[in-house]
Design a protein around this motif. Structure first.
Motif, PDB file in Angstrom:
ATOM      1  N   SER A 291      33.504  76.133  14.575  1.00  0.00           N
ATOM      2  CA  SER A 291      32.063  76.451  14.994  1.00  0.00           C
ATOM      3  C   SER A 291      30.889  77.246  13.495  1.00  0.00           C
ATOM      4  N   GLY A 292      30.932  76.314  12.821  1.00  0.00           N
ATOM      5  CA  GLY A 292      29.921  77.351  11.761  1.00  0.00           C
ATOM      6  C   GLY A 292      30.484  76.176  10.892  1.00  0.00           C
ATOM      7  N   ALA A 293      31.534  76.079  10.523  1.00  0.00           N
ATOM      8  CA  ALA A 293      32.485  75.325   9.382  1.00  0.00           C
ATOM      9  C   ALA A 293      31.654  74.848   8.286  1.00  0.00           C
ATOM     10  N   GLY A 294      30.718  73.700   8.930  1.00  0.00           N
ATOM     11  CA  GLY A 294      30.020  72.154   8.167  1.00  0.00           C
ATOM     12  C   GLY A 294      30.921  70.653   8.710  1.00  0.00           C
ATOM     13  N   LYS A 295      31.477  71.401   9.415  1.00  0.00           N
ATOM     14  CA  LYS A 295      32.773  69.836  10.166  1.00  0.00           C
ATOM     15  C   LYS A 295      31.381  68.538  11.047  1.00  0.00           C
ATOM     16  N   THR A 296      30.204  68.969  11.371  1.00  0.00           N
ATOM     17  CA  THR A 296      29.636  68.373  11.648  1.00  0.00           C
ATOM     18  C   THR A 296      28.693  67.801  10.986  1.00  0.00           C
ATOM     19  N   THR A 297      28.479  69.196   9.537  1.00  0.00           N
ATOM     20  CA  THR A 297      27.491  67.308   8.527  1.00  0.00           C
ATOM     21  C   THR A 297      28.546  67.076   7.760  1.00  0.00           C
ATOM     22  N   LEU A 298      30.236  67.196   7.626  1.00  0.00           N
ATOM     23  CA  LEU A 298      30.965  66.293   6.860  1.00  0.00           C
ATOM     24  C   LEU A 298      31.346  64.902   7.805  1.00  0.00           C
ATOM     25  N   SER A 299      31.490  64.627   8.911  1.00  0.00           N
ATOM     26  CA  SER A 299      31.737  63.777  10.103  1.00  0.00           C
ATOM     27  C   SER A 299      30.084  62.973   9.889  1.00  0.00           C
ATOM     28  N   ARG A 300      29.404  63.459  10.159  1.00  0.00           N
ATOM     29  CA  ARG A 300      27.684  62.675   9.674  1.00  0.00           C
ATOM     30  C   ARG A 300      27.516  62.374   8.537  1.00  0.00           C
ATOM     31  N   LEU A 301      27.653  62.863   7.470  1.00  0.00           N
ATOM     32  CA  LEU A 301      28.276  62.025   5.285  1.00  0.00           C
ATOM     33  C   LEU A 301      29.740  61.383   5.681  1.00  0.00           C
TER      34      LEU A 301
ATOM     35  N   THR B 245      32.406  65.800  27.780  1.00  0.00           N
ATOM     36  CA  THR B 245      32.223  67.908  28.026  1.00  0.00           C
ATOM     37  C   THR B 245      31.512  68.074  29.863  1.00  0.00           C
ATOM     38  N   THR B 246      31.720  69.073  29.564  1.00  0.00           N
ATOM     39  CA  THR B 246      30.689  69.837  30.618  1.00  0.00           C
ATOM     40  C   THR B 246      29.747  71.210  29.854  1.00  0.00           C
ATOM     41  N   ARG B 247      29.667  71.209  28.373  1.00  0.00           N
ATOM     42  CA  ARG B 247      28.542  72.210  28.659  1.00  0.00           C
ATOM     43  C   ARG B 247      27.448  71.546  28.385  1.00  0.00           C
ATOM     44  N   ALA B 248      26.025  72.227  28.724  1.00  0.00           N
ATOM     45  CA  ALA B 248      25.554  71.460  28.813  1.00  0.00           C
ATOM     46  C   ALA B 248      24.827  71.527  27.323  1.00  0.00           C
ATOM     47  N   PRO B 249      24.332  70.150  27.602  1.00  0.00           N
ATOM     48  CA  PRO B 249      23.186  69.308  26.066  1.00  0.00           C
ATOM     49  C   PRO B 249      22.698  70.591  25.158  1.00  0.00           C
TER      50      PRO B 249
ATOM     51  N   LYS C  94      26.851  83.281   8.394  1.00  0.00           N
ATOM     52  CA  LYS C  94      24.779  83.213   7.843  1.00  0.00           C
ATOM     53  C   LYS C  94      24.566  81.579   8.614  1.00  0.00           C
ATOM     54  N   ARG C  95      25.892  80.419   8.320  1.00  0.00           N
ATOM     55  CA  ARG C  95      25.876  79.182   8.842  1.00  0.00           C
ATOM     56  C   ARG C  95      25.002  79.138  10.350  1.00  0.00           C
ATOM     57  N   LEU C  96      26.229  80.135  11.308  1.00  0.00           N
ATOM     58  CA  LEU C  96      25.659  80.187  12.351  1.00  0.00           C
ATOM     59  C   LEU C  96      23.988  79.949  12.644  1.00  0.00           C
ATOM     60  N   THR C  97      24.249  81.489  12.297  1.00  0.00           N
ATOM     61  CA  THR C  97      22.685  81.848  12.496  1.00  0.00           C
ATOM     62  C   THR C  97      21.347  80.751  12.127  1.00  0.00           C
ATOM     63  N   LYS C  98      22.025  80.303  10.786  1.00  0.00           N
ATOM     64  CA  LYS C  98      20.622  79.258  10.850  1.00  0.00           C
ATOM     65  C   LYS C  98      20.159  78.216  11.260  1.00  0.00           C
ATOM     66  N   ARG C  99      21.550  77.922  12.095  1.00  0.00           N
ATOM     67  CA  ARG C  99      21.866  77.150  12.861  1.00  0.00           C
ATOM     68  C   ARG C  99      20.584  76.998  14.147  1.00  0.00           C
ATOM     69  N   ALA C 100      20.669  78.235  14.397  1.00  0.00           N
ATOM     70  CA  ALA C 100      19.765  78.819  15.699  1.00  0.00           C
ATOM     71  C   ALA C 100      19.481  77.932  16.825  1.00  0.00           C
ATOM     72  N   LEU C 101      20.199  77.542  17.343  1.00  0.00           N
ATOM     73  CA  LEU C 101      20.180  76.773  18.215  1.00  0.00           C
ATOM     74  C   LEU C 101      21.385  77.408  19.443  1.00  0.00           C
ATOM     75  N   ASP C 102      21.491  78.420  18.805  1.00  0.00           N
ATOM     76  CA  ASP C 102      22.253  78.952  19.554  1.00  0.00           C
ATOM     77  C   ASP C 102      22.077  80.403  20.152  1.00  0.00           C
ATOM     78  N   PRO C 103      21.868  81.126  21.573  1.00  0.00           N
ATOM     79  CA  PRO C 103      21.413  82.358  21.639  1.00  0.00           C
ATOM     80  C   PRO C 103      22.167  83.495  20.506  1.00  0.00           C
ATOM     81  N   PRO C 104      22.270  84.787  20.109  1.00  0.00           N
ATOM     82  CA  PRO C 104      22.877  85.749  19.488  1.00  0.00           C
ATOM     83  C   PRO C 104      24.223  86.085  19.753  1.00  0.00           C
ATOM     84  N   GLU C 105      24.099  86.079  20.984  1.00  0.00           N
ATOM     85  CA  GLU C 105      25.363  86.174  21.978  1.00  0.00           C
ATOM     86  C   GLU C 105      26.019  85.315  22.030  1.00  0.00           C
ATOM     87  N   VAL C 106      25.881  84.176  22.096  1.00  0.00           N
ATOM     88  CA  VAL C 106      26.587  83.064  21.497  1.00  0.00           C
ATOM     89  C   VAL C 106      26.942  83.015  20.368  1.00  0.00           C
TER      90      VAL C 106
END
Ligand code: 5GP
Length: 212
Positions: free
Chosen positions: A19-29, A44-48, A138-150
Protein backbone atom coordinates in the motif's frame (compact mmCIF):
# COMPACT_ATOMS: atom_id res chain seq x y z
CA UNK A 1 -3.04 3.86 -42.80
CA UNK A 2 -5.31 1.06 -41.61
CA UNK A 3 -3.80 -1.68 -39.52
CA UNK A 4 -4.62 -5.33 -39.91
CA UNK A 5 -6.49 -6.36 -36.76
CA UNK A 6 -5.83 -9.88 -35.54
CA UNK A 7 -8.35 -11.30 -33.08
CA UNK A 8 -6.83 -11.47 -29.61
CA UNK A 9 -7.58 -13.17 -26.31
CA UNK A 10 -7.51 -10.59 -23.51
CA UNK A 11 -4.73 -10.68 -20.94
CA UNK A 12 -4.88 -10.26 -17.18
CA UNK A 13 -2.50 -7.54 -16.04
CA UNK A 14 -1.84 -7.94 -12.32
CA UNK A 15 -0.35 -5.01 -10.43
CA UNK A 16 0.77 -5.73 -6.90
CA UNK A 17 2.69 -3.61 -4.42
CA UNK A 18 2.64 -2.63 -0.79
CA UNK A 19 0.00 0.00 0.00
CA UNK A 20 1.32 3.45 -0.87
CA UNK A 21 3.79 2.44 -3.60
CA UNK A 22 1.73 4.28 -6.21
CA UNK A 23 -0.20 1.40 -7.73
CA UNK A 24 -3.54 3.24 -7.61
CA UNK A 25 -2.12 6.25 -9.48
CA UNK A 26 -0.49 4.04 -12.11
CA UNK A 27 -3.71 2.07 -12.57
CA UNK A 28 -5.74 5.25 -13.03
CA UNK A 29 -3.29 6.67 -15.58
CA UNK A 30 -3.18 3.42 -17.51
CA UNK A 31 -6.98 3.20 -17.65
CA UNK A 32 -7.13 6.78 -18.94
CA UNK A 33 -4.44 6.21 -21.55
CA UNK A 34 -5.52 2.85 -22.92
CA UNK A 35 -9.06 2.12 -23.97
CA UNK A 36 -8.59 -1.61 -24.42
CA UNK A 37 -8.09 -2.33 -20.73
CA UNK A 38 -10.61 -2.11 -17.92
CA UNK A 39 -10.34 -2.50 -14.17
CA UNK A 40 -11.54 -5.54 -12.32
CA UNK A 41 -13.64 -4.15 -9.47
CA UNK A 42 -13.13 -6.31 -6.38
CA UNK A 43 -15.55 -7.07 -3.59
CA UNK A 44 -14.38 -6.24 -0.08
CA UNK A 45 -15.65 -6.36 3.47
CA UNK A 46 -13.66 -3.27 4.48
CA UNK A 47 -15.46 0.04 5.05
CA UNK A 48 -15.34 2.58 2.20
CA UNK A 49 -12.73 5.35 2.55
CA UNK A 50 -13.77 8.92 2.03
CA UNK A 51 -14.41 9.53 -1.66
CA UNK A 52 -14.65 5.85 -2.57
CA UNK A 53 -17.68 4.90 -4.61
CA UNK A 54 -19.48 1.56 -4.39
CA UNK A 55 -19.25 -0.23 -7.74
CA UNK A 56 -16.37 1.93 -8.95
CA UNK A 57 -13.61 1.46 -6.37
CA UNK A 58 -14.99 -1.70 -4.80
CA UNK A 59 -18.25 -3.50 -4.28
CA UNK A 60 -18.59 -3.06 -0.52
CA UNK A 61 -20.15 -6.15 1.05
CA UNK A 62 -20.93 -7.54 4.50
CA UNK A 63 -18.91 -10.55 5.65
CA UNK A 64 -22.05 -12.70 5.13
CA UNK A 65 -22.54 -11.51 1.54
CA UNK A 66 -18.85 -12.06 0.82
CA UNK A 67 -19.04 -15.61 2.23
CA UNK A 68 -22.05 -16.38 0.03
CA UNK A 69 -20.28 -15.19 -3.12
CA UNK A 70 -17.22 -17.27 -2.24
CA UNK A 71 -19.29 -20.38 -1.50
CA UNK A 72 -21.23 -20.04 -4.74
CA UNK A 73 -17.90 -20.05 -6.61
CA UNK A 74 -18.41 -16.52 -7.93
CA UNK A 75 -14.88 -15.36 -7.08
CA UNK A 76 -11.85 -15.97 -9.26
CA UNK A 77 -9.61 -15.55 -6.21
CA UNK A 78 -9.97 -14.20 -2.70
CA UNK A 79 -7.78 -13.36 0.27
CA UNK A 80 -7.77 -11.85 3.72
CA UNK A 81 -5.69 -8.65 3.79
CA UNK A 82 -5.40 -6.40 6.89
CA UNK A 83 -8.27 -8.27 8.64
CA UNK A 84 -10.67 -7.71 5.74
CA UNK A 85 -11.72 -10.00 2.92
CA UNK A 86 -11.12 -9.13 -0.71
CA UNK A 87 -12.06 -11.03 -3.86
CA UNK A 88 -12.37 -10.79 -7.64
CA UNK A 89 -15.79 -11.49 -9.19
CA UNK A 90 -15.29 -13.94 -12.08
CA UNK A 91 -18.10 -13.05 -14.48
CA UNK A 92 -16.97 -9.58 -15.67
CA UNK A 93 -13.39 -10.82 -16.12
CA UNK A 94 -14.38 -13.81 -18.23
CA UNK A 95 -16.66 -11.67 -20.39
CA UNK A 96 -13.97 -9.06 -21.04
CA UNK A 97 -11.25 -11.62 -21.86
CA UNK A 98 -13.48 -13.47 -24.31
CA UNK A 99 -14.10 -10.18 -26.15
CA UNK A 100 -10.36 -9.65 -26.48
CA UNK A 101 -10.30 -6.92 -23.85
CA UNK A 102 -7.57 -6.78 -21.22
CA UNK A 103 -8.31 -6.61 -17.50
CA UNK A 104 -6.28 -4.82 -14.85
CA UNK A 105 -6.12 -6.30 -11.34
CA UNK A 106 -5.03 -4.50 -8.19
CA UNK A 107 -4.65 -7.57 -5.97
CA UNK A 108 -2.12 -8.80 -3.43
CA UNK A 109 0.40 -11.66 -3.67
CA UNK A 110 -2.07 -14.21 -2.29
CA UNK A 111 -4.57 -13.46 -5.05
CA UNK A 112 -1.79 -13.52 -7.64
CA UNK A 113 -0.71 -16.99 -6.51
CA UNK A 114 -4.28 -18.27 -6.88
CA UNK A 115 -4.54 -16.84 -10.39
CA UNK A 116 -1.21 -18.50 -11.25
CA UNK A 117 -2.87 -21.83 -10.48
CA UNK A 118 -6.03 -21.24 -12.49
CA UNK A 119 -5.24 -18.76 -15.28
CA UNK A 120 -1.46 -18.60 -15.64
CA UNK A 121 -1.42 -18.48 -19.44
CA UNK A 122 -3.37 -15.21 -19.43
CA UNK A 123 -1.44 -13.53 -16.61
CA UNK A 124 1.05 -10.69 -16.87
CA UNK A 125 2.41 -10.01 -13.38
CA UNK A 126 3.93 -6.66 -12.49
CA UNK A 127 5.23 -5.72 -9.06
CA UNK A 128 5.53 -2.05 -8.12
CA UNK A 129 8.29 -1.26 -5.60
CA UNK A 130 8.56 1.96 -3.62
CA UNK A 131 11.95 3.69 -4.08
CA UNK A 132 12.59 3.55 -0.31
CA UNK A 133 10.93 2.95 3.06
CA UNK A 134 11.02 6.66 3.85
CA UNK A 135 9.25 7.50 0.61
CA UNK A 136 6.62 4.83 1.27
CA UNK A 137 5.90 6.26 4.71
CA UNK A 138 5.72 9.77 3.28
CA UNK A 139 3.20 8.68 0.64
CA UNK A 140 1.10 6.77 3.16
CA UNK A 141 1.01 9.76 5.51
CA UNK A 142 0.32 12.27 2.72
CA UNK A 143 -2.62 10.21 1.60
CA UNK A 144 -4.05 11.14 5.04
CA UNK A 145 -7.12 9.03 4.55
CA UNK A 146 -6.17 6.51 7.17
CA UNK A 147 -5.52 7.10 10.88
CA UNK A 148 -1.83 6.96 12.02
CA UNK A 149 -2.21 3.48 13.49
CA UNK A 150 -3.41 2.20 10.11
CA UNK A 151 -0.41 3.84 8.42
CA UNK A 152 1.89 2.16 10.96
CA UNK A 153 0.23 -1.22 10.34
CA UNK A 154 0.65 -0.79 6.57
CA UNK A 155 4.34 0.04 6.99
CA UNK A 156 4.70 -3.14 9.05
CA UNK A 157 3.01 -5.18 6.35
CA UNK A 158 4.95 -3.63 3.45
CA UNK A 159 7.75 -6.15 3.78
CA UNK A 160 5.29 -9.02 3.80
CA UNK A 161 4.10 -7.90 0.35
CA UNK A 162 7.56 -6.99 -1.03
CA UNK A 163 9.03 -10.34 0.02
CA UNK A 164 6.86 -11.99 -2.66
CA UNK A 165 8.30 -10.00 -5.54
CA UNK A 166 9.94 -13.10 -7.07
CA UNK A 167 6.47 -14.37 -8.08
CA UNK A 168 6.28 -11.46 -10.55
CA UNK A 169 7.74 -11.32 -14.07
CA UNK A 170 8.20 -7.55 -14.21
CA UNK A 171 9.40 -5.16 -11.51
CA UNK A 172 8.94 -1.40 -11.68
CA UNK A 173 10.58 0.80 -9.06
CA UNK A 174 8.10 3.64 -8.92
CA UNK A 175 10.20 6.74 -8.40
CA UNK A 176 9.06 9.08 -11.22
CA UNK A 177 5.46 8.29 -12.18
CA UNK A 178 5.85 9.28 -15.86
CA UNK A 179 8.79 6.88 -16.26
CA UNK A 180 6.90 4.08 -14.51
CA UNK A 181 3.97 4.65 -16.85
CA UNK A 182 6.23 4.32 -19.90
CA UNK A 183 7.55 1.04 -18.53
CA UNK A 184 4.09 -0.27 -17.78
CA UNK A 185 2.81 0.59 -21.25
CA UNK A 186 5.84 -1.07 -22.89
CA UNK A 187 5.14 -4.25 -20.96
CA UNK A 188 1.52 -4.21 -22.10
CA UNK A 189 2.44 -3.49 -25.72
CA UNK A 190 4.89 -6.39 -25.88
CA UNK A 191 2.64 -8.83 -24.04
CA UNK A 192 -0.23 -8.14 -26.44
CA UNK A 193 2.00 -9.26 -29.31
CA UNK A 194 2.67 -12.71 -27.87
CA UNK A 195 1.75 -15.35 -30.39
CA UNK A 196 -0.54 -17.34 -28.09
CA UNK A 197 -2.63 -14.24 -27.32
CA UNK A 198 -3.23 -13.54 -31.04
CA UNK A 199 -5.85 -16.21 -31.50
CA UNK A 200 -6.76 -14.97 -34.98
CA UNK A 201 -3.26 -15.65 -36.31
CA UNK A 202 -3.97 -19.09 -37.78
CA UNK A 203 -6.68 -17.58 -40.00
CA UNK A 204 -4.44 -14.73 -41.03
CA UNK A 205 -1.56 -17.05 -41.88
CA UNK A 206 -3.88 -19.32 -43.93
CA UNK A 207 -4.96 -16.28 -45.91
CA UNK A 208 -1.35 -15.17 -46.25
CA UNK A 209 -0.33 -18.58 -47.56
CA UNK A 210 -2.92 -18.36 -50.34
CA UNK A 211 -1.43 -15.12 -51.54
CA UNK A 212 2.14 -16.42 -51.68
P1 5GP B 1 -6.94 -1.35 0.09
O1 5GP B 1 -7.72 -1.69 1.33
O2 5GP B 1 -5.80 -0.41 0.37
O3 5GP B 1 -7.83 -0.88 -1.02
O4 5GP B 1 -6.29 -2.70 -0.43
C1 5GP B 1 -5.47 -3.46 0.43
C2 5GP B 1 -4.81 -4.56 -0.34
O5 5GP B 1 -5.78 -5.49 -0.81
C3 5GP B 1 -4.04 -4.09 -1.57
O6 5GP B 1 -2.75 -4.70 -1.55
C4 5GP B 1 -4.82 -4.62 -2.73
O7 5GP B 1 -3.98 -4.96 -3.81
C5 5GP B 1 -5.45 -5.86 -2.14
N1 5GP B 1 -6.68 -6.23 -2.86
C6 5GP B 1 -7.66 -5.42 -3.32
N2 5GP B 1 -8.60 -6.13 -3.95
C7 5GP B 1 -8.21 -7.42 -3.91
C8 5GP B 1 -8.77 -8.65 -4.41
O8 5GP B 1 -9.83 -8.70 -5.04
N3 5GP B 1 -8.06 -9.78 -4.16
C9 5GP B 1 -6.88 -9.77 -3.47
N4 5GP B 1 -6.26 -10.94 -3.31
N5 5GP B 1 -6.32 -8.65 -2.99
C10 5GP B 1 -6.98 -7.50 -3.20
Amino acid sequence: MSEIAIQRHGLMLVLSSPSGAGKTTLSRLLLEADENISMSVSVTTRAPREGEVDGRDYFFKSTEEFGLMRNRGELLEHAKVFDNYYGTPSAPVNEALAKGRDVLFDIDWQGTQQLMETANQHLVKVFIMPPSGQELEKRLTKRALDPPEVVAARMDKAWNEISHYTDYEYIIINDVVEESMKKLRSILRAERLKRERQIGLANFVRGLQQTL
